[in-house]
Design a protein around this motif. Structure first.
Motif, PDB file in Angstrom:
ATOM      1  N   GLU A 277       0.809  -1.214   0.000  1.00 56.47           N
ATOM      2  CA  GLU A 277       0.000   0.000   0.000  1.00 56.47           C
ATOM      3  C   GLU A 277       0.847   1.270   0.000  1.00 56.47           C
ATOM      4  O   GLU A 277       0.449   2.289  -0.560  1.00 56.47           O
ATOM      5  N   TYR A 278       2.028   1.217   0.595  1.00 53.26           N
ATOM      6  CA  TYR A 278       2.810   2.434   0.769  1.00 53.26           C
ATOM      7  C   TYR A 278       3.324   2.986  -0.551  1.00 53.26           C
ATOM      8  O   TYR A 278       3.421   4.202  -0.726  1.00 53.26           O
ATOM      9  N   GLY A 279       3.663   2.103  -1.511  1.00 54.02           N
ATOM     10  CA  GLY A 279       4.132   2.616  -2.781  1.00 54.02           C
ATOM     11  C   GLY A 279       5.084   1.679  -3.494  1.00 54.02           C
ATOM     12  O   GLY A 279       5.525   0.657  -2.950  1.00 54.02           O
ATOM     13  N   PRO A 280       5.449   2.005  -4.751  1.00 58.50           N
ATOM     14  CA  PRO A 280       6.255   1.116  -5.589  1.00 58.50           C
ATOM     15  C   PRO A 280       7.674   0.888  -5.089  1.00 58.50           C
ATOM     16  O   PRO A 280       8.324  -0.074  -5.517  1.00 58.50           O
TER      17      PRO A 280
ATOM     18  N   GLY B 199      -5.643  -7.081  -2.762  1.00 62.46           N
ATOM     19  CA  GLY B 199      -6.926  -6.419  -2.914  1.00 62.46           C
ATOM     20  C   GLY B 199      -7.257  -6.179  -4.373  1.00 62.46           C
ATOM     21  O   GLY B 199      -6.487  -6.529  -5.281  1.00 62.46           O
ATOM     22  N   PRO B 200      -8.420  -5.551  -4.624  1.00 64.46           N
ATOM     23  CA  PRO B 200      -8.813  -5.263  -6.008  1.00 64.46           C
ATOM     24  C   PRO B 200      -7.773  -4.454  -6.774  1.00 64.46           C
ATOM     25  O   PRO B 200      -7.611  -4.641  -7.986  1.00 64.46           O
ATOM     26  N   LYS B 201      -7.051  -3.568  -6.082  1.00 70.62           N
ATOM     27  CA  LYS B 201      -6.036  -2.750  -6.759  1.00 70.62           C
ATOM     28  C   LYS B 201      -4.854  -3.576  -7.240  1.00 70.62           C
ATOM     29  O   LYS B 201      -4.070  -3.111  -8.066  1.00 70.62           O
ATOM     30  N   ASP B 202      -4.716  -4.805  -6.725  1.00 72.13           N
ATOM     31  CA  ASP B 202      -3.608  -5.674  -7.125  1.00 72.13           C
ATOM     32  C   ASP B 202      -3.987  -6.639  -8.240  1.00 72.13           C
ATOM     33  O   ASP B 202      -3.163  -7.463  -8.658  1.00 72.13           O
ATOM     34  N   ALA B 203      -5.230  -6.543  -8.735  1.00 75.76           N
ATOM     35  CA  ALA B 203      -5.708  -7.514  -9.724  1.00 75.76           C
ATOM     36  C   ALA B 203      -4.869  -7.501 -11.002  1.00 75.76           C
ATOM     37  O   ALA B 203      -4.561  -8.556 -11.563  1.00 75.76           O
ATOM     38  N   ASP B 204      -4.503  -6.309 -11.476  1.00 77.27           N
ATOM     39  CA  ASP B 204      -3.688  -6.232 -12.698  1.00 77.27           C
ATOM     40  C   ASP B 204      -2.312  -6.845 -12.467  1.00 77.27           C
ATOM     41  O   ASP B 204      -1.776  -7.532 -13.351  1.00 77.27           O
TER      42      ASP B 204
ATOM     43  N   ASN C  22      -4.938 -16.061  -9.911  1.00 79.85           N
ATOM     44  CA  ASN C  22      -4.983 -14.651  -9.529  1.00 79.85           C
ATOM     45  C   ASN C  22      -6.205 -14.438  -8.639  1.00 79.85           C
ATOM     46  O   ASN C  22      -7.332 -14.342  -9.123  1.00 79.85           O
ATOM     47  N   LEU C  23      -5.997 -14.375  -7.337  1.00 81.25           N
ATOM     48  CA  LEU C  23      -7.089 -14.252  -6.377  1.00 81.25           C
ATOM     49  C   LEU C  23      -7.274 -12.824  -5.879  1.00 81.25           C
ATOM     50  O   LEU C  23      -8.088 -12.582  -4.978  1.00 81.25           O
ATOM     51  N   CYS C  24      -6.545 -11.878  -6.431  1.00 84.09           N
ATOM     52  CA  CYS C  24      -6.615 -10.491  -5.972  1.00 84.09           C
ATOM     53  C   CYS C  24      -8.020  -9.929  -6.181  1.00 84.09           C
ATOM     54  O   CYS C  24      -8.554  -9.970  -7.287  1.00 84.09           O
ATOM     55  N   GLY C  25      -8.617  -9.447  -5.105  1.00 84.59           N
ATOM     56  CA  GLY C  25      -9.946  -8.886  -5.173  1.00 84.59           C
ATOM     57  C   GLY C  25     -11.067  -9.907  -5.159  1.00 84.59           C
ATOM     58  O   GLY C  25     -12.241  -9.532  -5.194  1.00 84.59           O
ATOM     59  N   LYS C  26     -10.723 -11.183  -5.069  1.00 86.59           N
ATOM     60  CA  LYS C  26     -11.737 -12.242  -5.112  1.00 86.59           C
ATOM     61  C   LYS C  26     -11.984 -12.866  -3.736  1.00 86.59           C
ATOM     62  O   LYS C  26     -12.795 -13.779  -3.616  1.00 86.59           O
ATOM     63  N   THR C  27     -11.278 -12.406  -2.755  1.00 85.24           N
ATOM     64  CA  THR C  27     -11.388 -13.008  -1.422  1.00 85.24           C
ATOM     65  C   THR C  27     -11.554 -11.932  -0.358  1.00 85.24           C
ATOM     66  O   THR C  27     -11.160 -10.776  -0.545  1.00 85.24           O
TER      67      THR C  27
END
Length: 344
Positions: free
Chosen positions: A195-198, A226-231, A245-250
Protein backbone atom coordinates in the motif's frame (compact mmCIF):
# COMPACT_ATOMS: atom_id res chain seq x y z
CA UNK A 1 -0.19 3.23 35.54
CA UNK A 2 -0.49 0.43 38.04
CA UNK A 3 1.87 -2.52 38.06
CA UNK A 4 0.56 -5.03 35.50
CA UNK A 5 1.65 -7.93 37.69
CA UNK A 6 -0.91 -6.94 40.36
CA UNK A 7 -4.33 -8.47 40.69
CA UNK A 8 -6.37 -6.83 37.93
CA UNK A 9 -8.88 -9.63 37.37
CA UNK A 10 -11.94 -8.37 35.60
CA UNK A 11 -10.33 -5.15 34.35
CA UNK A 12 -11.99 -3.92 31.17
CA UNK A 13 -9.62 -2.42 28.62
CA UNK A 14 -10.37 -0.71 25.32
CA UNK A 15 -7.61 -0.79 22.71
CA UNK A 16 -7.81 1.83 19.97
CA UNK A 17 -6.34 -0.09 17.06
CA UNK A 18 -4.30 1.02 14.05
CA UNK A 19 -5.57 1.50 10.50
CA UNK A 20 -3.30 -0.86 8.53
CA UNK A 21 -3.54 -4.65 8.14
CA UNK A 22 0.05 -5.30 9.19
CA UNK A 23 -0.16 -3.01 12.19
CA UNK A 24 -3.41 -4.66 13.29
CA UNK A 25 -1.72 -8.06 13.21
CA UNK A 26 1.23 -6.72 15.19
CA UNK A 27 -1.18 -5.25 17.74
CA UNK A 28 -2.03 -8.81 18.73
CA UNK A 29 1.31 -8.94 20.54
CA UNK A 30 -0.03 -6.27 22.91
CA UNK A 31 -3.29 -8.17 23.37
CA UNK A 32 -1.40 -11.36 24.17
CA UNK A 33 0.76 -9.47 26.68
CA UNK A 34 -2.27 -7.98 28.42
CA UNK A 35 -3.96 -11.37 28.71
CA UNK A 36 -0.78 -12.86 30.18
CA UNK A 37 -0.12 -10.01 32.60
CA UNK A 38 -3.70 -9.21 33.59
CA UNK A 39 -5.50 -12.52 34.12
CA UNK A 40 -9.22 -12.27 33.56
CA UNK A 41 -9.12 -8.91 31.81
CA UNK A 42 -11.71 -8.12 29.15
CA UNK A 43 -10.28 -6.75 25.91
CA UNK A 44 -12.23 -4.78 23.34
CA UNK A 45 -10.63 -3.35 20.20
CA UNK A 46 -11.92 -0.19 18.53
CA UNK A 47 -10.91 -0.38 14.89
CA UNK A 48 -12.00 0.26 11.29
CA UNK A 49 -14.76 -2.08 10.14
CA UNK A 50 -12.55 -3.76 7.54
CA UNK A 51 -10.31 -5.11 10.31
CA UNK A 52 -13.03 -7.02 12.17
CA UNK A 53 -12.38 -10.28 10.23
CA UNK A 54 -8.77 -10.18 11.46
CA UNK A 55 -9.83 -9.44 15.03
CA UNK A 56 -12.24 -12.38 14.91
CA UNK A 57 -9.23 -14.64 14.34
CA UNK A 58 -7.49 -13.43 17.51
CA UNK A 59 -8.24 -15.53 20.58
CA UNK A 60 -7.51 -12.59 22.90
CA UNK A 61 -10.22 -10.29 21.53
CA UNK A 62 -13.40 -10.40 23.62
CA UNK A 63 -15.16 -7.69 21.61
CA UNK A 64 -14.53 -5.82 18.38
CA UNK A 65 -16.09 -2.35 17.96
CA UNK A 66 -16.25 -0.88 14.46
CA UNK A 67 -15.33 2.75 13.92
CA UNK A 68 -16.16 3.37 10.28
CA UNK A 69 -14.68 6.74 9.46
CA UNK A 70 -13.30 7.34 5.97
CA UNK A 71 -9.60 7.93 5.37
CA UNK A 72 -8.82 11.57 6.12
CA UNK A 73 -12.34 12.13 7.44
CA UNK A 74 -12.81 13.53 10.93
CA UNK A 75 -16.16 11.84 11.47
CA UNK A 76 -17.22 13.77 14.58
CA UNK A 77 -20.76 12.43 14.57
CA UNK A 78 -19.63 8.82 14.16
CA UNK A 79 -17.01 9.11 16.91
CA UNK A 80 -19.48 10.69 19.30
CA UNK A 81 -22.06 7.99 18.60
CA UNK A 82 -19.55 5.19 19.25
CA UNK A 83 -18.33 6.93 22.42
CA UNK A 84 -21.86 7.03 23.81
CA UNK A 85 -22.13 3.26 23.41
CA UNK A 86 -18.85 2.76 25.29
CA UNK A 87 -19.57 5.00 28.27
CA UNK A 88 -19.18 3.43 31.73
CA UNK A 89 -18.00 0.16 30.21
CA UNK A 90 -14.20 0.38 30.50
CA UNK A 91 -11.61 1.07 33.17
CA UNK A 92 -8.72 1.83 30.85
CA UNK A 93 -8.00 2.72 27.23
CA UNK A 94 -4.74 2.20 25.34
CA UNK A 95 -4.49 4.34 22.20
CA UNK A 96 -2.06 2.90 19.65
CA UNK A 97 -2.16 5.55 16.88
CA UNK A 98 -0.50 8.87 17.69
CA UNK A 99 -3.07 11.15 16.06
CA UNK A 100 -5.30 13.56 17.97
CA UNK A 101 -8.54 12.14 16.62
CA UNK A 102 -7.62 8.55 17.57
CA UNK A 103 -7.73 9.56 21.25
CA UNK A 104 -11.10 11.26 20.95
CA UNK A 105 -13.47 8.30 21.46
CA UNK A 106 -11.95 7.16 24.82
CA UNK A 107 -12.07 10.78 25.99
CA UNK A 108 -15.70 11.24 24.97
CA UNK A 109 -16.55 7.86 26.53
CA UNK A 110 -15.05 9.15 29.81
CA UNK A 111 -12.82 6.15 30.28
CA UNK A 112 -10.91 6.99 33.51
CA UNK A 113 -7.40 5.98 32.44
CA UNK A 114 -6.24 6.71 28.89
CA UNK A 115 -2.68 5.87 27.85
CA UNK A 116 -0.82 6.72 24.65
CA UNK A 117 2.28 8.36 23.25
CA UNK A 118 2.66 12.11 23.01
CA UNK A 119 1.57 13.36 19.61
CA UNK A 120 -0.55 16.08 17.96
CA UNK A 121 -1.18 18.00 21.21
CA UNK A 122 -3.21 15.28 22.94
CA UNK A 123 -2.67 16.78 26.41
CA UNK A 124 -6.36 17.00 27.30
CA UNK A 125 -7.32 13.67 25.79
CA UNK A 126 -4.89 11.30 27.51
CA UNK A 127 -4.40 10.88 31.25
CA UNK A 128 -1.02 9.19 30.76
CA UNK A 129 1.13 10.63 27.99
CA UNK A 130 4.32 8.72 27.29
CA UNK A 131 7.36 9.98 25.45
CA UNK A 132 8.35 7.77 22.53
CA UNK A 133 12.07 6.96 22.51
CA UNK A 134 12.52 5.72 18.96
CA UNK A 135 16.03 4.47 19.65
CA UNK A 136 14.82 2.13 22.40
CA UNK A 137 11.41 1.27 20.95
CA UNK A 138 12.83 0.75 17.49
CA UNK A 139 10.07 -1.48 16.13
CA UNK A 140 6.36 -0.84 15.67
CA UNK A 141 5.46 -3.94 17.65
CA UNK A 142 7.67 -2.86 20.57
CA UNK A 143 5.83 0.45 20.72
CA UNK A 144 2.49 -1.29 20.83
CA UNK A 145 3.49 -3.76 23.56
CA UNK A 146 5.21 -1.09 25.65
CA UNK A 147 1.92 0.76 26.16
CA UNK A 148 0.62 -2.21 28.13
CA UNK A 149 3.61 -2.29 30.48
CA UNK A 150 4.70 -0.22 33.49
CA UNK A 151 6.61 2.91 32.49
CA UNK A 152 9.97 1.71 33.80
CA UNK A 153 9.82 -1.63 32.03
CA UNK A 154 8.56 -0.07 28.82
CA UNK A 155 11.36 2.52 28.82
CA UNK A 156 14.01 -0.20 29.09
CA UNK A 157 12.98 -1.85 25.85
CA UNK A 158 13.79 -5.19 27.47
CA UNK A 159 10.58 -7.17 27.39
CA UNK A 160 9.16 -10.18 25.59
CA UNK A 161 7.31 -9.78 22.29
CA UNK A 162 4.80 -12.60 21.78
CA UNK A 163 4.40 -13.63 18.14
CA UNK A 164 0.90 -13.08 16.70
CA UNK A 165 -1.14 -16.22 16.07
CA UNK A 166 -4.25 -16.03 13.91
CA UNK A 167 -6.75 -18.87 13.93
CA UNK A 168 -7.64 -20.44 10.60
CA UNK A 169 -10.83 -22.16 9.54
CA UNK A 170 -10.49 -25.53 7.72
CA UNK A 171 -14.14 -25.52 6.68
CA UNK A 172 -13.83 -22.12 5.04
CA UNK A 173 -10.65 -23.27 3.28
CA UNK A 174 -12.45 -26.33 1.87
CA UNK A 175 -15.23 -24.10 0.55
CA UNK A 176 -12.69 -21.70 -0.98
CA UNK A 177 -10.92 -24.51 -2.79
CA UNK A 178 -14.18 -25.42 -4.51
CA UNK A 179 -15.40 -21.88 -5.19
CA UNK A 180 -12.09 -20.65 -6.59
CA UNK A 181 -11.23 -23.85 -8.45
CA UNK A 182 -7.84 -24.15 -6.78
CA UNK A 183 -5.26 -26.68 -7.88
CA UNK A 184 -4.56 -29.69 -5.67
CA UNK A 185 -0.84 -29.05 -5.99
CA UNK A 186 1.13 -27.76 -2.97
CA UNK A 187 0.75 -23.99 -3.01
CA UNK A 188 3.13 -21.04 -2.92
CA UNK A 189 1.55 -17.70 -2.11
CA UNK A 190 2.66 -14.47 -3.74
CA UNK A 191 1.78 -10.99 -2.47
CA UNK A 192 2.94 -8.35 -4.97
CA UNK A 193 1.16 -5.40 -3.38
CA UNK A 194 2.39 -2.80 -0.92
CA UNK A 195 0.00 0.00 0.00
CA UNK A 196 2.81 2.43 0.77
CA UNK A 197 4.13 2.62 -2.78
CA UNK A 198 6.26 1.12 -5.59
CA UNK A 199 9.54 1.52 -3.71
CA UNK A 200 8.43 -1.49 -1.63
CA UNK A 201 7.37 -3.66 -4.58
CA UNK A 202 9.57 -6.35 -6.13
CA UNK A 203 9.28 -6.13 -9.97
CA UNK A 204 6.26 -7.95 -11.40
CA UNK A 205 8.32 -9.65 -14.11
CA UNK A 206 10.47 -11.13 -11.33
CA UNK A 207 7.35 -12.50 -9.65
CA UNK A 208 6.22 -13.95 -12.99
CA UNK A 209 9.57 -15.60 -13.73
CA UNK A 210 9.68 -17.09 -10.24
CA UNK A 211 6.10 -18.33 -10.58
CA UNK A 212 6.98 -20.06 -13.87
CA UNK A 213 9.90 -21.85 -12.24
CA UNK A 214 7.75 -22.98 -9.33
CA UNK A 215 4.96 -24.26 -11.58
CA UNK A 216 7.56 -26.29 -13.48
CA UNK A 217 8.60 -27.84 -10.15
CA UNK A 218 5.05 -28.96 -9.37
CA UNK A 219 3.68 -26.07 -7.30
CA UNK A 220 0.49 -24.08 -7.65
CA UNK A 221 0.70 -20.29 -7.34
CA UNK A 222 -1.81 -18.20 -5.39
CA UNK A 223 -1.51 -14.45 -5.88
CA UNK A 224 -3.30 -12.60 -3.09
CA UNK A 225 -4.15 -8.95 -2.63
CA UNK A 226 -6.93 -6.42 -2.91
CA UNK A 227 -8.81 -5.26 -6.01
CA UNK A 228 -6.04 -2.75 -6.76
CA UNK A 229 -3.61 -5.67 -7.12
CA UNK A 230 -5.71 -7.51 -9.72
CA UNK A 231 -3.69 -6.23 -12.70
CA UNK A 232 -0.45 -7.21 -10.97
CA UNK A 233 -1.86 -10.67 -10.35
CA UNK A 234 -2.73 -10.96 -14.03
CA UNK A 235 0.86 -10.18 -15.01
CA UNK A 236 2.22 -12.79 -12.61
CA UNK A 237 -0.18 -15.53 -13.72
CA UNK A 238 -0.07 -14.81 -17.47
CA UNK A 239 0.16 -18.02 -19.55
CA UNK A 240 0.81 -20.19 -16.49
CA UNK A 241 -1.26 -23.23 -15.61
CA UNK A 242 -1.88 -23.83 -11.91
CA UNK A 243 -1.47 -20.09 -11.24
CA UNK A 244 -4.47 -18.41 -9.61
CA UNK A 245 -4.98 -14.65 -9.53
CA UNK A 246 -7.09 -14.25 -6.38
CA UNK A 247 -6.61 -10.49 -5.97
CA UNK A 248 -9.95 -8.89 -5.17
CA UNK A 249 -11.74 -12.24 -5.11
CA UNK A 250 -11.39 -13.01 -1.42
CA UNK A 251 -12.22 -11.47 1.92
CA UNK A 252 -9.55 -10.72 4.50
CA UNK A 253 -10.61 -13.77 6.53
CA UNK A 254 -10.27 -15.89 3.38
CA UNK A 255 -6.70 -14.68 2.95
CA UNK A 256 -5.93 -15.97 6.45
CA UNK A 257 -7.08 -19.47 5.52
CA UNK A 258 -5.51 -19.50 2.05
CA UNK A 259 -2.14 -18.36 3.41
CA UNK A 260 -2.24 -20.93 6.20
CA UNK A 261 -2.63 -23.57 3.49
CA UNK A 262 0.45 -22.39 1.53
CA UNK A 263 3.77 -24.11 2.02
CA UNK A 264 5.64 -20.81 1.58
CA UNK A 265 4.92 -17.24 0.52
CA UNK A 266 6.95 -14.67 -1.41
CA UNK A 267 5.96 -11.20 -0.33
CA UNK A 268 6.84 -7.56 -0.20
CA UNK A 269 6.87 -5.80 3.17
CA UNK A 270 3.09 -5.59 3.40
CA UNK A 271 0.10 -6.30 5.60
CA UNK A 272 -0.38 -9.76 4.11
CA UNK A 273 3.23 -10.56 4.96
CA UNK A 274 2.31 -10.17 8.63
CA UNK A 275 -0.82 -12.27 8.14
CA UNK A 276 1.27 -15.07 6.60
CA UNK A 277 3.71 -14.90 9.49
CA UNK A 278 0.85 -15.05 11.99
CA UNK A 279 -0.56 -18.27 10.52
CA UNK A 280 2.82 -20.00 10.66
CA UNK A 281 3.59 -20.21 6.94
CA UNK A 282 7.22 -19.99 5.79
CA UNK A 283 7.82 -16.38 4.68
CA UNK A 284 10.24 -15.18 2.02
CA UNK A 285 10.14 -11.45 2.81
CA UNK A 286 11.51 -8.89 0.33
CA UNK A 287 12.48 -5.43 1.58
CA UNK A 288 13.31 -2.42 -0.56
CA UNK A 289 12.72 1.11 0.74
CA UNK A 290 11.80 -0.16 4.21
CA UNK A 291 13.86 -2.20 6.65
CA UNK A 292 13.32 -5.50 8.49
CA UNK A 293 14.79 -3.82 11.56
CA UNK A 294 11.60 -1.76 11.94
CA UNK A 295 8.76 -4.00 10.72
CA UNK A 296 10.04 -7.59 10.59
CA UNK A 297 7.73 -10.57 10.15
CA UNK A 298 7.08 -11.66 13.73
CA UNK A 299 8.04 -15.29 13.32
CA UNK A 300 11.11 -17.49 13.42
CA UNK A 301 9.86 -19.12 10.22
CA UNK A 302 11.04 -16.42 7.81
CA UNK A 303 13.93 -15.62 5.52
CA UNK A 304 14.70 -11.95 4.90
CA UNK A 305 15.84 -10.67 1.51
CA UNK A 306 17.32 -7.21 2.02
CA UNK A 307 20.43 -5.74 0.41
CA UNK A 308 21.04 -2.83 2.76
CA UNK A 309 22.44 -0.58 0.01
CA UNK A 310 23.99 2.76 0.91
CA UNK A 311 20.70 4.44 -0.05
CA UNK A 312 18.59 2.03 2.01
CA UNK A 313 16.29 2.36 3.80
CA UNK A 314 14.94 5.59 2.39
CA UNK A 315 11.31 5.04 3.48
CA UNK A 316 10.11 6.81 0.32
CA UNK A 317 7.04 5.82 -1.69
CA UNK A 318 9.00 6.02 -4.94
CA UNK A 319 12.75 5.66 -5.41
CA UNK A 320 14.29 9.16 -5.09
CA UNK A 321 17.20 8.02 -7.28
CA UNK A 322 14.97 6.56 -9.97
CA UNK A 323 16.50 3.08 -10.14
CA UNK A 324 15.01 0.97 -7.29
CA UNK A 325 18.20 -1.09 -7.18
CA UNK A 326 17.34 -2.17 -3.64
CA UNK A 327 14.70 -4.39 -5.23
CA UNK A 328 15.96 -5.02 -8.76
CA UNK A 329 19.24 -6.43 -7.48
CA UNK A 330 17.38 -9.11 -5.49
CA UNK A 331 17.25 -11.57 -8.33
CA UNK A 332 14.80 -14.35 -9.17
CA UNK A 333 17.53 -16.95 -8.72
CA UNK A 334 18.01 -15.88 -5.10
CA UNK A 335 14.33 -16.40 -4.25
CA UNK A 336 14.10 -19.63 -6.21
CA UNK A 337 17.10 -21.05 -4.37
CA UNK A 338 15.73 -19.96 -0.99
CA UNK A 339 12.36 -21.63 -1.63
CA UNK A 340 14.02 -24.82 -2.84
CA UNK A 341 16.36 -24.91 0.14
CA UNK A 342 13.62 -24.20 2.67
CA UNK A 343 11.32 -26.85 1.21
CA UNK A 344 13.96 -29.57 1.30
Amino acid sequence: MSDVSSNTRGERILIVGPSWVGDMVMAQSLLMTLKQRRPGCYLAVLAPGWSLPILERMAEVDEAVALDVGHGEFGWRTRRKVARKLKKRFDRAIVLPRSWKSALVPFLARIPERTGFLGEQRYGLLTERRTLDKAVLDQTVKRFVSLGLPVEEAASGEFAIPSPRLRHDPENLAALRVRLGLSDRPAIGMMPGAEYGPAKQWPLNYFHDLAARLVDRGYAIRVLGGPKDADAGQVICASLEHAHNLCGKTRLADAVDLLADCQQVVTNDSGLMHVAAAVGTRVQAIYGSSTPAYTPPLTDNARIHYLGLDCSPCFQRTCPLGHTNCLKQIGVERLDKAIFTDSA
